[in-house]
Design a protein around this motif. Structure first.
Motif, mmCIF file in Angstrom:
data_model
loop_
_atom_site.group_PDB
_atom_site.id
_atom_site.type_symbol
_atom_site.label_atom_id
_atom_site.label_comp_id
_atom_site.label_asym_id
_atom_site.label_seq_id
_atom_site.Cartn_x
_atom_site.Cartn_y
_atom_site.Cartn_z
ATOM 1 N N GLN A 52 15.312 98.885 22.701
ATOM 2 C CA GLN A 52 16.288 99.794 23.249
ATOM 3 C C GLN A 52 15.974 100.980 22.739
ATOM 4 O OE1 GLN A 52 17.838 97.996 25.866
ATOM 5 N NE2 GLN A 52 16.826 96.494 25.064
ATOM 6 N N CYS A 53 16.322 102.068 23.511
ATOM 7 C CA CYS A 53 16.077 103.454 22.917
ATOM 8 C C CYS A 53 17.216 104.433 23.901
ATOM 9 C CB CYS A 53 14.635 103.868 23.355
ATOM 10 S SG CYS A 53 14.639 105.725 22.923
ATOM 11 N N VAL A 54 18.092 105.075 23.178
ATOM 12 C CA VAL A 54 19.139 105.924 23.546
ATOM 13 C C VAL A 54 18.822 107.258 23.168
ATOM 14 C CG1 VAL A 54 21.714 106.453 23.621
ATOM 15 C CG2 VAL A 54 20.877 104.071 23.414
ATOM 16 N N VAL A 55 18.809 108.231 24.040
ATOM 17 C CA VAL A 55 18.539 109.771 23.806
ATOM 18 C C VAL A 55 19.510 110.540 24.274
ATOM 19 C CG1 VAL A 55 16.801 111.617 23.847
ATOM 20 C CG2 VAL A 55 16.201 109.244 23.505
ATOM 21 N N GLY A 56 20.126 111.548 23.486
ATOM 22 C CA GLY A 56 20.915 112.229 24.194
ATOM 23 C C GLY A 56 21.574 113.381 22.901
ATOM 24 N N SER A 57 22.479 114.305 23.364
ATOM 25 C CA SER A 57 23.284 115.154 22.237
ATOM 26 C C SER A 57 24.473 114.563 21.993
ATOM 27 C CB SER A 57 23.238 116.459 22.951
ATOM 28 O OG SER A 57 23.946 116.589 23.987
ATOM 29 N N ASN A 58 25.044 113.835 22.810
ATOM 30 C CA ASN A 58 26.535 113.106 22.455
ATOM 31 C C ASN A 58 26.392 111.959 23.155
ATOM 32 O OD1 ASN A 58 29.115 113.003 21.940
ATOM 33 N ND2 ASN A 58 29.789 114.542 23.403
ATOM 34 N N PHE A 59 26.630 110.776 22.425
ATOM 35 C CA PHE A 59 26.789 109.561 22.719
ATOM 36 C C PHE A 59 27.413 108.464 21.475
ATOM 37 C CE2 PHE A 59 22.330 109.700 21.325
ATOM 38 C CZ PHE A 59 22.335 108.463 20.693
ATOM 39 N N GLY A 60 28.068 107.605 22.224
ATOM 40 C CA GLY A 60 28.533 106.627 21.181
ATOM 41 C C GLY A 60 27.978 105.187 21.638
ATOM 42 N N CYS A 61 27.963 104.231 20.577
ATOM 43 C CA CYS A 61 27.390 102.897 20.970
ATOM 44 C C CYS A 61 27.904 101.903 20.067
ATOM 45 C CB CYS A 61 25.860 103.041 20.862
ATOM 46 S SG CYS A 61 25.275 103.589 19.167
ATOM 47 N N PHE A 62 27.703 100.642 20.283
ATOM 48 C CA PHE A 62 28.136 99.641 19.494
ATOM 49 C C PHE A 62 27.054 98.640 19.948
ATOM 50 C CE2 PHE A 62 30.127 95.718 18.271
ATOM 51 C CZ PHE A 62 30.692 96.090 17.125
ATOM 52 N N PHE A 63 26.284 97.890 18.762
ATOM 53 C CA PHE A 63 25.235 96.972 19.379
ATOM 54 C C PHE A 63 24.916 95.905 18.077
ATOM 55 C CE2 PHE A 63 23.517 100.793 17.709
ATOM 56 C CZ PHE A 63 22.620 100.135 16.775
ATOM 57 N N THR A 64 24.186 95.113 18.455
ATOM 58 C CA THR A 64 23.630 94.168 17.393
ATOM 59 C C THR A 64 22.115 94.283 17.447
ATOM 60 O OG1 THR A 64 25.532 92.680 17.766
ATOM 61 C CG2 THR A 64 23.647 91.820 16.471
ATOM 62 N N HIS A 65 21.443 94.640 16.324
ATOM 63 C CA HIS A 65 20.165 94.738 16.246
ATOM 64 C C HIS A 65 19.423 93.593 15.515
ATOM 65 C CE1 HIS A 65 21.021 96.883 12.640
ATOM 66 N NE2 HIS A 65 19.827 96.870 12.255
ATOM 67 N N THR A 66 18.340 93.273 15.460
ATOM 68 C CA THR A 66 17.225 92.573 14.608
ATOM 69 C C THR A 66 17.038 93.183 13.498
ATOM 70 O OG1 THR A 66 16.060 91.665 16.366
ATOM 71 C CG2 THR A 66 15.176 91.252 14.510
ATOM 72 N N LYS A 67 17.169 92.675 12.308
ATOM 73 C CA LYS A 67 17.042 93.602 10.835
ATOM 74 C C LYS A 67 15.602 94.149 10.870
ATOM 75 C CE LYS A 67 17.461 92.703 5.956
ATOM 76 N NZ LYS A 67 17.483 91.674 4.851
ATOM 77 N N GLY A 68 15.726 95.064 10.221
ATOM 78 C CA GLY A 68 14.435 95.891 10.181
ATOM 79 C C GLY A 68 13.937 96.759 11.321
ATOM 80 N N THR A 69 14.862 96.824 12.366
ATOM 81 C CA THR A 69 14.583 97.388 13.575
ATOM 82 C C THR A 69 15.177 98.407 14.133
ATOM 83 O OG1 THR A 69 15.574 96.100 14.935
ATOM 84 C CG2 THR A 69 13.503 95.100 14.281
ATOM 85 N N PHE A 70 16.145 99.175 13.150
ATOM 86 C CA PHE A 70 16.918 100.288 13.524
ATOM 87 C C PHE A 70 16.767 101.597 12.951
ATOM 88 C CE2 PHE A 70 20.937 102.268 11.783
ATOM 89 C CZ PHE A 70 21.428 102.770 13.122
#
Length: 138
Positions: free
Chosen positions: A102-120
């Motif tokens: 997943q990829c998020v790009v911008g100048s102003n955003f919020g997020c909440f997620f679960t990621h695979t360890k070592g991939t953030f």
């Protein structure tokens, strides 16, 4: 550093004081304002086109791939076309490291997620922020 020099060049020395007193004042200012200096260094790096890593648990090689892909996307697309920039980076990571990125790009955003360890990784490059991670089910 231009910002600090510019600030110091506007300081007027009190009449009758020695250059030693001015140097002591400058030393005190620098020691007591490390946050200011850190921010100035970060701004200088961003102006030079270097990515500023804000948070990560990625291995160094993958992190370099992330910042290189972002830089390449900025060369290919207008800075206002965040969707194309994010899509480019996601496709690069899916191709190199398998699907699910997943990829998020911008100048102003919020997020909440679960990621695979070592991939953030979360970093700034120019005026944009980049969040890249591989999703996780738990």
């Amino acid at each position: 550093m231009v910002i600090i020099f510019h600030f110091f060049s506007h300081i007027t020395q009190p009449s009758g004081s020695s250059s030693q007193a001015l140097l002591a004042y400058l030393h005190s200012f620098i020691c007591n304002n490390k946050d200011f200096i850190t921010k100035a260094k970060e701004a200088e790096e961003m102006l030079e086109g270097k990515a500023l890593i804000k948070e990560t648990d990625m291995p160094e090689k993958m992190k370099t791939q992330a910042t290189d892909s972002a830089s390449q996307a900025l060369d290919l697309y207008d800075v206002s076309d965040c969707i194309s920039i994010a899509s480019h980076i996601k496709k690069e990571f899916d191709k190199k490291y398998g699907g699910g990125w997943q990829c998020v790009v911008g100048s102003n955003f919020g997020c909440f997620f679960t990621h695979t360890k070592g991939t953030f990784v979360y970093f700034a490059l120019g005026t944009l922020n980049f969040l890249i991670f591989k999703g996780s089910s738990s």
